[in-house]
Write a protein that holds these residues in place. Structure first.
Motif, PDB file in Angstrom:
ATOM      1  N   VAL A 876     123.308 -18.778  23.391  1.00  0.00           N
ATOM      2  CA  VAL A 876     123.096 -17.374  23.732  1.00  0.00           C
ATOM      3  C   VAL A 876     124.274 -16.934  24.593  1.00  0.00           C
ATOM      4  CG1 VAL A 876     121.543 -15.676  24.746  1.00  0.00           C
ATOM      5  CG2 VAL A 876     120.600 -17.741  23.705  1.00  0.00           C
ATOM      6  N   PHE A 877     124.946 -15.852  24.157  1.00  0.00           N
ATOM      7  CA  PHE A 877     126.130 -15.350  24.852  1.00  0.00           C
ATOM      8  C   PHE A 877     125.778 -14.119  25.696  1.00  0.00           C
ATOM      9  CE2 PHE A 877     128.240 -18.033  21.910  1.00  0.00           C
ATOM     10  CZ  PHE A 877     129.557 -18.203  22.323  1.00  0.00           C
ATOM     11  N   PRO A 878     126.400 -13.979  26.856  1.00  0.00           N
ATOM     12  CA  PRO A 878     126.261 -12.718  27.590  1.00  0.00           C
ATOM     13  C   PRO A 878     127.018 -11.613  26.861  1.00  0.00           C
ATOM     14  CG  PRO A 878     127.825 -14.171  28.694  1.00  0.00           C
ATOM     15  CD  PRO A 878     127.239 -14.959  27.556  1.00  0.00           C
ATOM     16  N   ASN A 879     126.605 -10.349  27.064  1.00  0.00           N
ATOM     17  CA  ASN A 879     127.246  -9.222  26.385  1.00  0.00           C
ATOM     18  C   ASN A 879     127.541  -8.138  27.417  1.00  0.00           C
ATOM     19  OD1 ASN A 879     127.870  -6.903  24.837  1.00  0.00           O
ATOM     20  ND2 ASN A 879     126.657  -7.668  23.123  1.00  0.00           N
ATOM     21  N   ALA A 880     128.818  -8.027  27.779  1.00  0.00           N
ATOM     22  CA  ALA A 880     129.215  -7.070  28.822  1.00  0.00           C
ATOM     23  C   ALA A 880     128.973  -5.634  28.374  1.00  0.00           C
ATOM     24  CB  ALA A 880     130.690  -7.279  29.166  1.00  0.00           C
ATOM     25  N   ILE A 899     115.610  -8.604  21.863  1.00  0.00           N
ATOM     26  CA  ILE A 899     116.763  -8.408  22.751  1.00  0.00           C
ATOM     27  C   ILE A 899     117.719  -9.597  22.650  1.00  0.00           C
ATOM     28  CG2 ILE A 899     117.463  -7.971  25.143  1.00  0.00           C
ATOM     29  CD1 ILE A 899     114.535  -7.120  25.643  1.00  0.00           C
ATOM     30  N   ILE A 900     117.137 -10.800  22.484  1.00  0.00           N
ATOM     31  CA  ILE A 900     117.942 -12.023  22.454  1.00  0.00           C
ATOM     32  C   ILE A 900     118.701 -12.164  21.142  1.00  0.00           C
ATOM     33  CG2 ILE A 900     117.838 -14.547  22.569  1.00  0.00           C
ATOM     34  CD1 ILE A 900     115.201 -14.176  24.188  1.00  0.00           C
ATOM     35  N   SER A 901     118.055 -11.818  20.018  1.00  0.00           N
ATOM     36  CA  SER A 901     118.590 -12.071  18.682  1.00  0.00           C
ATOM     37  C   SER A 901     120.035 -11.612  18.472  1.00  0.00           C
ATOM     38  CB  SER A 901     117.681 -11.442  17.621  1.00  0.00           C
ATOM     39  OG  SER A 901     118.215 -11.611  16.334  1.00  0.00           O
ATOM     40  N   ASN A 933     132.970 -10.591  17.213  1.00  0.00           N
ATOM     41  CA  ASN A 933     132.018 -10.489  18.318  1.00  0.00           C
ATOM     42  C   ASN A 933     130.682  -9.884  17.898  1.00  0.00           C
ATOM     43  OD1 ASN A 933     133.789 -11.639  20.234  1.00  0.00           O
ATOM     44  ND2 ASN A 933     134.791  -9.646  20.534  1.00  0.00           N
ATOM     45  N   PHE A 934     130.574  -9.454  16.625  1.00  0.00           N
ATOM     46  CA  PHE A 934     129.299  -8.998  16.090  1.00  0.00           C
ATOM     47  C   PHE A 934     128.728 -10.040  15.132  1.00  0.00           C
ATOM     48  CE2 PHE A 934     131.111  -5.060  17.562  1.00  0.00           C
ATOM     49  CZ  PHE A 934     130.020  -4.345  18.048  1.00  0.00           C
ATOM     50  N   THR A 935     129.519 -10.376  14.103  1.00  0.00           N
ATOM     51  CA  THR A 935     129.054 -11.379  13.132  1.00  0.00           C
ATOM     52  C   THR A 935     129.689 -12.740  13.375  1.00  0.00           C
ATOM     53  OG1 THR A 935     130.779 -10.860  11.525  1.00  0.00           O
ATOM     54  CG2 THR A 935     128.733  -9.586  11.386  1.00  0.00           C
ATOM     55  N   TRP A 936     130.792 -12.788  14.127  1.00  0.00           N
ATOM     56  CA  TRP A 936     131.452 -14.060  14.418  1.00  0.00           C
ATOM     57  C   TRP A 936     132.233 -13.962  15.722  1.00  0.00           C
ATOM     58  CZ3 TRP A 936     136.913 -14.683  14.421  1.00  0.00           C
ATOM     59  CH2 TRP A 936     137.633 -13.545  14.010  1.00  0.00           C
ATOM     60  N   LYS A 937     132.503 -15.127  16.288  1.00  0.00           N
ATOM     61  CA  LYS A 937     133.296 -15.216  17.515  1.00  0.00           C
ATOM     62  C   LYS A 937     134.274 -16.374  17.388  1.00  0.00           C
ATOM     63  CE  LYS A 937     129.884 -13.571  20.935  1.00  0.00           C
ATOM     64  NZ  LYS A 937     130.705 -12.622  21.710  1.00  0.00           N
ATOM     65  N   ARG A 938     135.392 -16.222  18.063  1.00  0.00           N
ATOM     66  CA  ARG A 938     136.335 -17.325  18.212  1.00  0.00           C
ATOM     67  C   ARG A 938     136.752 -17.367  19.677  1.00  0.00           C
ATOM     68  NH1 ARG A 938     142.066 -18.366  14.899  1.00  0.00           N
ATOM     69  NH2 ARG A 938     142.403 -20.508  15.677  1.00  0.00           N
ATOM     70  N   GLU A 939     136.416 -18.459  20.350  1.00  0.00           N
ATOM     71  CA  GLU A 939     136.614 -18.533  21.787  1.00  0.00           C
ATOM     72  C   GLU A 939     137.394 -19.781  22.192  1.00  0.00           C
ATOM     73  OE1 GLU A 939     135.803 -16.104  23.591  1.00  0.00           O
ATOM     74  OE2 GLU A 939     134.141 -15.047  22.628  1.00  0.00           O
ATOM     75  N   LEU A 942     137.650 -20.401  28.232  1.00  0.00           N
ATOM     76  CA  LEU A 942     137.301 -19.276  29.102  1.00  0.00           C
ATOM     77  C   LEU A 942     136.151 -18.454  28.533  1.00  0.00           C
ATOM     78  CD1 LEU A 942     140.828 -17.964  30.244  1.00  0.00           C
ATOM     79  CD2 LEU A 942     139.093 -19.088  31.658  1.00  0.00           C
ATOM     80  N   GLY A 943     136.077 -18.379  27.217  1.00  0.00           N
ATOM     81  CA  GLY A 943     135.020 -17.584  26.579  1.00  0.00           C
ATOM     82  C   GLY A 943     133.660 -18.251  26.590  1.00  0.00           C
ATOM     83  N   LEU A 944     133.565 -19.471  27.137  1.00  0.00           N
ATOM     84  CA  LEU A 944     132.291 -20.192  27.164  1.00  0.00           C
ATOM     85  C   LEU A 944     131.534 -20.004  28.477  1.00  0.00           C
ATOM     86  CD1 LEU A 944     133.380 -23.572  25.490  1.00  0.00           C
ATOM     87  CD2 LEU A 944     132.586 -21.470  24.402  1.00  0.00           C
ATOM     88  N   LYS A 945     132.110 -19.242  29.401  1.00  0.00           N
ATOM     89  CA  LYS A 945     131.448 -19.029  30.684  1.00  0.00           C
ATOM     90  C   LYS A 945     130.187 -18.197  30.496  1.00  0.00           C
ATOM     91  CE  LYS A 945     135.116 -19.610  34.085  1.00  0.00           C
ATOM     92  NZ  LYS A 945     135.829 -19.018  35.230  1.00  0.00           N
ATOM     93  N   GLY A 946     129.101 -18.689  31.072  1.00  0.00           N
ATOM     94  CA  GLY A 946     127.844 -17.939  31.051  1.00  0.00           C
ATOM     95  C   GLY A 946     127.007 -18.130  29.807  1.00  0.00           C
ATOM     96  N   ILE A 947     127.483 -18.940  28.818  1.00  0.00           N
ATOM     97  CA  ILE A 947     126.666 -19.151  27.616  1.00  0.00           C
ATOM     98  C   ILE A 947     125.598 -20.201  27.902  1.00  0.00           C
ATOM     99  CG2 ILE A 947     128.630 -18.558  26.151  1.00  0.00           C
ATOM    100  CD1 ILE A 947     128.776 -21.485  25.310  1.00  0.00           C
ATOM    101  N   ILE A 948     124.483 -20.095  27.188  1.00  0.00           N
ATOM    102  CA  ILE A 948     123.368 -21.023  27.384  1.00  0.00           C
ATOM    103  C   ILE A 948     122.969 -21.622  26.047  1.00  0.00           C
ATOM    104  CG2 ILE A 948     120.938 -21.236  28.048  1.00  0.00           C
ATOM    105  CD1 ILE A 948     121.374 -19.098  30.112  1.00  0.00           C
ATOM    106  N   LYS A 949     122.850 -22.926  26.025  1.00  0.00           N
ATOM    107  CA  LYS A 949     122.443 -23.630  24.807  1.00  0.00           C
ATOM    108  C   LYS A 949     120.930 -23.542  24.643  1.00  0.00           C
ATOM    109  CE  LYS A 949     123.008 -28.217  22.691  1.00  0.00           C
ATOM    110  NZ  LYS A 949     123.629 -29.538  22.913  1.00  0.00           N
TER     111      LYS A 949
END
Length: 964
Positions: A876-880, A899-901, A933-939, A942-949
């Motif tokens: 689950v990624f944060p969304n600024a 909200i999570i989906s 950032n909608f259907t795919w991400k490449r990080e 640094l882009g892994l901060k705040g994500i939750i497995k």
């Protein structure tokens, strides 16, 4: 008029037919009647063709090829007359027993084991499997190739040793391609039923064998009183023939058991016993799963080709007909028009010319060849173009019956001729005529139509669906089957067809991926560009929801549409009652009235949309590294446990290692080491060089450069010093290389450079010649080899399908390339650090008894373990932009799923400091920059901060947060 006489085959007739079908494979109705001594002009059989033993047919065809190879004239041996050069079993108008005895006599003379021609299906246990006929089939069917150039050398030796076939005979047998498909019964069940089939119908034979082949074999009382299982049992590994089928069915087991557990937990929480059972389970039967890999690949290719054709037609309609936004019906209308080009663009019924300017007017109708009221078939093969007045006259008749009534004998014959001509053209090229399916429908009489299509679909359904129904029947008293055709109709009638677009609309609009279209009515609507419901995994849930609300009355109504207007039909009143209760009329997009099914509940579409918004897709993470295997050692019965890697450790599967000779001329100098000298071809040169090297203490620079260079200090080869070592010497050595087997296809052999890698010189020449024949186009040369084979030996029927190639010298361990998982940690400065673990390393750690995940990595430096990341795991990624923060929400609460989906992504692939994620709802793997950032991400890290497995169970519920 005399009442038609009915004749049911007696035992003698069945035995006669069996003997023929067991060897010849198939029999036409006419041949079957002739065999039984009946006049084909006076009798009809209730089958167009009798299906026989295709396996035996292939074997006997090979046996005849062996006889021809040995110089025997089969036509002469059987005393038959034929103008054909090649003899097929179907062409031989002699009894099958005569063919068998002839082959047996010749095989006896050739010292081939004649017992392979005798098979007894009623033997038990070991006796059954030890029959030569069974062993021959099993050997040919299960053999997977060896390391030889042909891939079959060991097979040839076994066929010779076991049955007496020569190598040339064995090559013919090795060329047999048995049909690879799923059977609906096990060998055990077939052998149990077989003895009763001679004198009984199949269903009666099953009862006599005490084999309940379906729930329909049980009485109503037995159905209601039978004991149900509390849970489904997983299918044991290798208990079915196909591992993929086992996986699919076990996923079903997991979902069903998860639902049972959830209901039982609720019962237990309310103080009741854990005794939940489903009242009913509904299942959709999907024939697509029956296709093998090659067929699926062909289907994908056809879909891609259809899309290209679709886009091409859209451009034609826009440019030539001025239709700015062509509808699906516009495209179908044009395709049907082009289908008539070889009939001079005349319709099939009246044979009148359809002018281009009239094509999209109300003068021309898209006409159903077999009326939808008779058979619920809206496929392209059931459509053609017709003038409006002709279509009105045709009404509810089939095309065949209408033309027979509406025209005289000459007109009817001309109609048949038009249909036949277009079918023949279509056989040569699909773009030039009509398909076989359409041809059959254009010639189908009303009397030949069956009462419905659902029963036919049930008969044609594959093993996987039957097995699923059988398993589900163990945990419920009722399993109701429906088909994709019915689901499609109900989904459209209930307004679910565009729900997926609505769910995705705002996202695509924000990305600028929508466009405004103007309908024929003048209404302007905004739609998503180039998108289908299959881009979203939730379309499966939408279909499941439709199936859940499908009632027997829906199935019955669509199954017996023809009963609506037939007052004499036994279900006429029932179908009308269903129509009045379950359907209503409403206008479609063109303003025409259309009968549709009522929504099953009020606001069904709105409620369905709300439920679909709450869905989280469960993806199976690729966790396992090794599998435990138990091997029994024959000598002492000791059981040994071994760990087998769950993946390949090398780039290529190496079929063979070989060495090839390399020649080179080398100057005598500093490179002339001991190893190099040992490659010198002439012994005299080699010995002289070794002597000089030895004198110089093994240092090639001292021995062959400076003052000791050959030009300054020659090496003499004789005592008279008349013969000197030359300044350059010939080297020869063996290089190691690997060979692998490759399928012959356009991807593997794009040009002659790739063909040069083929080891067999003869095959190499044939492949190059084939490529030249097709102007160097590999797609034409190496496609459709089943119908256009590359012959290695045409007389013996041996074609080239796979070849052995050289040059695979990079068979190195995969751990250089393939990563198993990444470990992520926080260093002493609060920065995220990674440690990517290769698959090879993961296997090594497992074999050493070490944990695959090293949580203590760099702990001495103050690093703290965060989480691991493997393919298909969910984060689950944060969304600024939206302000969503997974740390400030209860991820376990099902009320928060909506909200999570939008913020859940699965791991697609990982590399060092480079991580690809795909949104959990997405089915495609395209990296469109507009949807980043909608259907795919490449990080990066640094882009892994705040994500939750998170871990999601089979029901789509979040059951674990963080690293376990």
């Amino acid at each position: 008029m005399h009442e038609p006489e009915e004749y049911i085959f007696d035992l003698d007739a069945r035995v006669s037919l069996f003997e023929e079908l067991n060897i010849k494979g198939n029999l036409t109705a006419k041949k079957a009647l002739e065999l039984l001594g009946h006049d084909a002009n006076q009798w009809e059989v209730n089958f167009v063709k009798l299906e026989g033993n295709h396996t035996n047919q292939l074997l006997y065809k090979a046996y005849l090829d062996i006889l021809e190879y040995e110089g025997y004239d089969i036509k002469e041996l059987l005393h038959v007359k034929s103008n054909k050069d090649e003899v097929d079993l179907d062409d031989l108008n002699v009894p099958a027993l005569q063919i068998k005895n002839m082959i047996k006599d010749v095989f006896g003379a050739l010292k081939i084991d004649t017992s392979i021609l005798d098979f007894n299906a009623e033997l038990d246990g070991v006796d059954f499997e030890q029959q030569p006929a069974y062993q021959l089939w099993h050997l040919l069917y299960s053999y997977e190739g060896d390391d030889s150039n042909s891939g079959n050398e060991r097979l040839y030796r076994l066929l010779n040793k076991k049955f007496g076939f020569t190598t040339e005979h064995a090559k013919i047998l090795a060329g047999i391609s048995f049909q690879n498909d799923y059977g609906s019964l096990s060998t055990k069940a077939i052998r149990r039923i077989y003895p009763y089939l001679k004198e009984n119908k199949y269903s009666d034979a099953c009862v006599l064998a005490e084999y309940r082949h379906s729930k329909n074999s049980l009485t109503k009382e037995e159905l209601e009183s039978r004991e149900l299982k509390d849970r489904l049992e997983p299918i044991k590994k290798n208990s079915l023939r196909q591992p993929v089928v086992e996986k699919i069915l076990n996923q079903m087991v997991n979902v069903v058991n998860a639902l049972i557990d959830k209901e039982n937990d609720q019962l237990e929480a309310s103080g009741h016993q854990r005794n939940f059972h489903f009242d009913e389970i509904r299942i959709e039967l999907a024939r697509e799963l029956k296709k093998n890999a090659a067929e699926r690949a062909e289907m994908t290719s056809n879909i891609n080709a259809a899309k290209l054709n679709h886009d091409k037609i859209v451009k034609i309609l826009q440019k030539e007909f001025g239709i700015l936004n062509p509808s699906r019906n516009d495209i179908i209308r044009y395709k049907l028009y082009e289908e008539l080009k070889n009939n001079s663009y005349k319709d099939l019924y009246s044979n009148r010319y359809i002018a281009k300017e009239d094509l999209f007017t109300n003068k021309i109708d898209i006409e159903h060849i077999i009326p939808k009221s008779r058979m619920f078939d809206d496929s392209f093969s059931n459509k053609t173009l017709a003038f409006r007045d002709v279509n009105l006259r045709k009404g509810e008749k089939t095309a065949f019956d209408f033309m027979q009534i509406d025209t005289d004998d000459e007109g009817f014959e001309l109609y048949l001729s038009r249909v036949e001509n277009l079918y023949k053209l279509g056989m040569r090229s699909p773009e030039e005529g009509i398909s076989k399916a359409k041809y059959k429908k254009l010639l189908k009489k009303e009397s030949e139509l069956d009462d419905g299509f659902i029963e036919r679909d049930l008969r044609e359904t594959q093993y996987i669906a039957k097995k699923a129904r059988q398993m589900l029947f163990e945990v419920t008293r009722s399993v109701i089957s429906t088909t994709g055709s019915i689901t499609d109709r109900l989904r459209e009638d209930w307004g679910l067809i565009n729900v997926m677009k609505e769910l995705n609309f705002q996202k695509y609009k924000a990305l600028g991926l929508t466009e405004t279209l103007e309908r024929r009515s003048g209404q302007k609507i905004e739609v998503i560009t180039d998108w289908t419901k299959r881009n979203d995994h939730r379309h499966h849930a939408m279909d499941a929801l439709t199936i859940a609300f499908t009632r027997h009355s829906h199935i019955q109504y669509l199954n017996y549409l023809n009963a609506r207007k037939d007052e004499h039909h036994k279900l006429h009143s029932v179908i009308l009652a269903i129509e009045n209760k379950e359907t209503l009329s409403r206008p479609d997009a063109d303003g025409s009235k259309k009968r549709v099914f009522k929504e099953p509940i009020t606001n069904f579409r709105k409620i369905a949309k709300e439920h679909l918004e709450d869905i989280i897709i469960s993806h199976k993470a690729k966790n396992k590294v090794v599998t435990k295997n138990k091997n029994k050692i024959a000598k002492n019965n000791h059981v040994q446990t071994t760990l087998t890697p769950r993946g390949q450790l090398h780039k290529e599967t190496v079929y063979g290692q070989y060495r090839y000779s390399v020649k080179k001329e080398e100057s005598v100098g500093a490179k002339m080491t001991y190893d190099t000298i040992m490659k010198v071809t002439k012994p005299a040169y080699r010995n002289a060089l070794l002597e000089r090297l030895k004198e110089s203490g093994g240092d090639p620079k001292r021995a062959f450069t400076g003052k000791n260079a050959i030009s300054r200090n020659p090496i003499f080869l004789n005592e008279a010093k008349t013969e000197c070592l030359p300044e350059k010497v010939q080297l020869v050595w063996l290089e190691k290389d690997y060979s692998i087997r490759k399928d012959v296809n356009p991807d593997n052999f794009k040009d002659e450079k790739l063909i040069d890698k083929i080891l067999d010189e003869g095959i190499k020449r044939i492949m190059k010649e084939r490529l030249r024949q097709y102007g160097g186009d590999p797609k034409k040369a190496f496609t459709d080899l089943a119908n256009n084979p590359i012959w290695l030996n045409k007389e013996k029927g041996i074609s080239i399908k796979r070849v052995t190639i050289s040059g695979v010298s990079n068979a190195e361990p995969l751990h250089y390339k393939k990563d198993h998982h990444g470990q992520f940690l926080v260093d002493e400065n609060g920065n995220i650090q990674e440690n990517v673990v290769s698959f090879y390393e993961a296997v090594s750690r497992k074999n050493q008894g070490l944990p695959i995940i090293d949580r203590s990595y760099n702990q001495h430096l103050g690093w703290q373990f965060l989480f691991t990341m493997k393919q298909n795991e969910l984060f689950v990624f944060p969304n600024a932009q939206t302000g969503f923060d997974p740390l400030n929400i209860d991820l376990f609460d099902a009320e928060n799923k909506k909200i999570i989906s939008p913020n859940i992504f699965r791991v697609q692939k990982i590399a060092q400091k480079d991580y690809f994620f795909r949104h959990h709802l997405e089915t495609n793997v395209e990296n469109n920059p507009a949807t980043k950032n909608f259907t795919w991400k490449r990080e990066g890290t640094l882009g892994l901060k705040g994500i939750i497995k998170v871990r999601v169970n089979h029901l789509g519920d979040i059951v674990s947060v963080g690293e376990n």
